[in-house]
Design a protein around this motif. Structure first.
Motif, mmCIF file in Angstrom:
data_model
loop_
_atom_site.group_PDB
_atom_site.id
_atom_site.type_symbol
_atom_site.label_atom_id
_atom_site.label_comp_id
_atom_site.label_asym_id
_atom_site.label_seq_id
_atom_site.Cartn_x
_atom_site.Cartn_y
_atom_site.Cartn_z
ATOM 1 N N GLU A 48 16.012 37.914 11.215
ATOM 2 C CA GLU A 48 16.418 38.847 10.152
ATOM 3 C C GLU A 48 15.777 38.533 8.801
ATOM 4 N N GLU A 64 26.898 39.742 5.994
ATOM 5 C CA GLU A 64 25.770 40.365 5.326
ATOM 6 C C GLU A 64 25.133 41.348 6.287
ATOM 7 N N LYS A 65 24.815 42.511 5.771
ATOM 8 C CA LYS A 65 24.221 43.508 6.653
ATOM 9 C C LYS A 65 22.741 43.222 6.870
ATOM 10 N N THR A 66 22.308 43.370 8.089
ATOM 11 C CA THR A 66 20.920 43.117 8.444
ATOM 12 C C THR A 66 20.192 44.451 8.586
ATOM 13 N N ILE A 67 18.974 44.521 8.015
ATOM 14 C CA ILE A 67 18.159 45.731 8.150
ATOM 15 C C ILE A 67 17.493 45.709 9.523
ATOM 16 N N LYS A 71 15.713 53.412 10.245
ATOM 17 C CA LYS A 71 16.242 52.167 9.695
ATOM 18 C C LYS A 71 17.769 52.239 9.702
ATOM 19 N N LEU A 117 21.524 49.720 9.000
ATOM 20 C CA LEU A 117 22.077 48.469 8.490
ATOM 21 C C LEU A 117 23.196 48.051 9.436
ATOM 22 N N ASP A 148 26.041 45.073 10.588
ATOM 23 C CA ASP A 148 26.788 43.867 10.238
ATOM 24 C C ASP A 148 27.078 43.097 11.523
#
Lengths: 119, 427
Positions: free
Chosen positions: B284, B360-363, B402, B404, B406
Motif C-alpha cells: 500500500e 487508514e484507508k488504502t487507495i 480507484k 478507498l 479500509d
C-alpha cells in the motif's frame, strides 16, 4: 421529436447520454453531472471545442511552443483558428499563460502559450 | 570519482518522479532526482493536448501546463536534480543502495537509503506486433509522431494509417488532421476500442476519421519509404480473414498498440513483477518486493490519467521518506490482494494491516477485463466474506477505477489472501 446518443467529452468518465429534442425543449438523461447536460444542450445548439497546437518560434533549440485557446471556440471554426495559429512566429521568450493571439477571429478566446520552455 | 549521499534517490523526472520527490522532500527526506533528458516533465512535454488535471486541479490543462505546475514547486523547494544523466548500474548494499550514473561531468556514485523507480513506460513497437513485408521508413509509434510534431515542429506524414486505438494514437489522429495530414483510418485488431470513449468522440468522430474494429495491418510495402499497407479483417481469434485484404496507399503507418511499464533497473535489482500489470508487485505504500525500493506512475502500471500518476508518486514519496527515516515499522501483518474473475489487475498487490485501532484507508486501483454493464466490484477473503463492495453503472478496461478500502476494519489474518472480482449484474 428527435432522439440521439451523445458521449460527453467534458471529463474522462465519458458518460453516454440520451438526448431528446422536442422543439426548443431538450431533455438529457444518462449524464452523471450538470456539466454533461450543458455539453449535450451545446452539442444540439452551438457545439464548442477547445484546440491545442504549437506555434513556430525563432529559437532553433525549441522550434515550436505549445499553445491552446483560453476558452472553447465554435466547433466549425477549428480549422480557421488553426490557420491563424500557423501564421505565428514567436520572437520573444514568452511563457505559460502569455497571450499569443488576442481574441482570435473575434471568438472571444485568446491563443495562449502553455509552456515555459523558452524561458 | 564523485560520491554523493541522499536519503531518497528518485529515478525519472516525469509526473510520477516529480510528485514523489516533492512528497519525500515534504516528509523530511533528503532527495535527489535523476533525469536522462534535458528538461523535467517526462512524456507530458510532448502531450500538448488538454484534459490533464481534471481530477486534481478541476481544470482542463495541457500536458506541459500540468507538468510545469509540479516543476515550479520542485524548483521552489530547491530539490536537487541531475539532468541528462543516465543510470548505468544500481545495486543493494548493507545499508541501502549504490547507484552509478553518468553525465557530461563523468561518473557519479550515489548512496541512498531508499529508491523510487519512476521510469514510466515504453510503447510497443512494430517488432512486437509482427507485420510482414519490407522495412521502409515511415513506420513509427504514435509517441514518435507526437515528438516529431509537438517538439521538433516537423510533420512526419501527409497521408497515414493508424494501427491500434490506444489513446496516443487517437490523440495523434486529431493532431495530424489539424496540421493538414490525411488520416485514412484507425484500425483496431480487437472488437472494442483501447482508448477512452471520449477520445473516440473528440479525436475521431469530430474529424470524420473512421475507426475500423476487428481489422489489422497484415503487410507493409515500400523500399526507402512506406508506400502502402495491406489491411484485413480479423476473426474472433484475431486471425486475418482471407479475401478481406485491402491495399491502402499511405506514407506512414503509426502504431498505437499498447504501453509496457519500464522496469529494467527494477529487474536488475531483483524486484518481482506482476504479470497482470507488467510492473512491480507493491504494497500500500508502493514498496516493491525489495525493501527500500518503491515504484510509482506508469512504471508501476499503465495509467490513463496523469492525476493518478501524481497520486501514486506522492504515496511512494511518503513511503520512501518514512523508510529512509526508519519510521516504517516491520510489517507485522500483511495480506495478498489478487486479481480474480473479470479483473484485469489490481494495485497494490499486498496490504500491510494497521496495528490495533489504527484505521487508514488504502487507495486501490483496478481495471476490468472486458466491457461490462451494471456490475459489482468486490474484495473477498478466503472464506468468501465481503471486505469491500462497490456498484458501477459500467466498467471499461481502458478506464482505470480507484476505490478507498479500509482493510483495518476487518480482522484479517497475517498471510491471508484477498481476491478482487467483478460480477456483471443482469437486470
Amino acid at each position: 421529436m428527435t432522439e440521439q446518443t451523445i458521449v460527453c467529452i467534458t471529463c474522462p468518465r465519458g458518460c453516454t447520454m440520451n438526448v431528446k429534442q422536442d422543439g426548443d425543449e431538450i431533455t438529457v438523461t444518462g449524464n452523471s453531472c450538470k456539466r454533461g447536460e450543458v455539453f449535450a444542450v451545446n452539442e444540439l445548439t452551438h457545439p464548442m471545442r477547445t484546440i491545442c497546437s504549437t506555434v513556430s518560434t525563432a529559437f532553433p533549440e525549441s522550434p515550436v511552443l505549445p499553445c491552446r485557446v483560453s476558452t472553447d471556440i465554435p466547433k466549425e471554426m477549428i480549422f480557421d483558428v488553426m490557420k491563424e495559429i500557423n501564421k505565428v512566429v514567436v520572437k520573444e521568450r514568452i511563457g505559460r499563460g502569455d497571450v499569443i493571439i488576442p481574441d482570435v477571429l473575434g471568438t472571444g478566446a485568446d491563443v495562449i502559450a502553455t509552456s515555459d520552455l523558452l524561458k | 570519482m564523485n560520491t554523493v549521499n541522499t536519503d531518497v534517490l528518485v529515478i525519472g523526472g516525469g509526473p510520477a518522479g516529480l510528485a514523489a520527490s516533492i512528497a519525500a522532500h515534504d516528509a523530511g527526506a533528503k532527495v535527489l532526482l535523476i533525469e536522462r533528458e534535458q528538461r523535467l516533465g517526462g512524456i507530458l512535454k510532448q502531450c500538448i493536448h488538454d484534459g490533464f488535471g481534471l481530477v486534481r486541479f478541476k481544470e482542463k490543462l495541457s500536458g506541459p501546463e500540468y507538468a510545469e505546475r509540479f516543476i515550479d514547486v520542485f524548483k521552489e523547494k530547491e530539490i536537487p536534480a541531475m539532468l541528462q544523466t543516465f543510470v548505468t548500474e544500481s545495486k543493494k548494499t548493507d545499508d541501502g543502495f549504490l547507484t552509478t550514473v553518468v553525465n557530461h561531468e563523468g561518473v557519479t556514485k550515489i548512496e541512498s537509503k531508499a529508491m523510487i523507480l519512476a521510469t514510466g513506460c515504453r510503447e510497443r513497437t512494430a517488432k512486437q506486433v509482427s507485420i510482414h513485408g519490407t522495412r521502409p521508413a515511415g513506420v513509427f509509434t504514435a509517441g514518435t509522431a507526437q515528438n516529431f510534431i509537438n517538439l521538433m515542429g516537423e510533420l512526419p506524414s501527409k497521408k497515414c494509417v493508424i494501427l491500434g486505438s490506444g489513446d496516443i494514437g487517437l490523440i495523434m489522429a486529431r493532431r495530424l488532421t489539424l496540421e493538414g495530414a490525411e488520416v485514412v483510418g484507425v484500425y483496431e485488431v480487437k472488437s472494442t476500442p483501447s482508448g477512452l470513449t471520449r477520445n473516440i468522440h473528440q479525436c475521431l468522430n469530430d474529424y470524420g476519421i473512421p475507426l475500423h474494429l476487428s481489422h489489422t495491418v497484415t503487410r507493409v510495402f515500400g523500399d526507402d519509404r512506406l508506400t502502402a499497407v495491406e489491411i484485413a479483417e480479423v476473426d474472433d481469434k484475431m486471425a486475418p480473414i482471407k479475401g478481406t485484404e485491402e491495399i491502402i496507399e499511405c506514407d506512414a503507418l503509426i502504431l498505437s498498440v499498447g504501453l509496457i511499464p519500464e522496469n529494467e533497473i527494477a529487474e536488475n535489482l531483483g524486484v518481482q513483477l506482476d504479470w497482470h500489470t507488467k510492473g512491480p508487485l507493491a504494497d500500500e505504500s508502493l514498496m516493491t518486493s525489495v525493501p527500500g525500493i518503491f515504484s510509482c506512475g506508469n512504471a508501476l502500471h499503465v495509467n490513463d490519467l496523469v492525476d493518478y500518476v501524481s497520486e501514486s508518486g506522492e504515496i511512494a514519496g511518503k513511503g520512501a521518506a518514512a523508510y529512509a527515516a526508519s519510521a516504517r515499522k516491520a510489517a507485522p501483518k500483511a495480506v495478498d490482494l489478487e486479481a480474480g474473475e473479470n479483473t484485469l489487475y489490481i494495485v497494490p498487490q499486498k496490504v500491510t494491516l494497521p496495528e490495533g485501532d489504527a484505521s487508514e484507508k488504502t487507495i486501490v486501483y483496478f481495471r476490468s477485463k472486458e466491457i461490462f454493464d451494471k456490475s459489482i466490484f468486490r474484495i473477498q477473503n478466503e472464506k468468501g466474506e465481503v471486505i469491500f463492495e462497490k456498484k458501477y453503472p459500467f466498467l471499461r478496461p481502458p478506464e482505470m477505477e480507484k476505490v478507498l478500502v479500509d482493510f483495518g476494519a476487518f480482522d484479517l489474518a497475517n498471510g491471508g489472501k484477498l481476491t478482487a472480482t467483478i460480477e456483471e449484474v443482469t437486470a
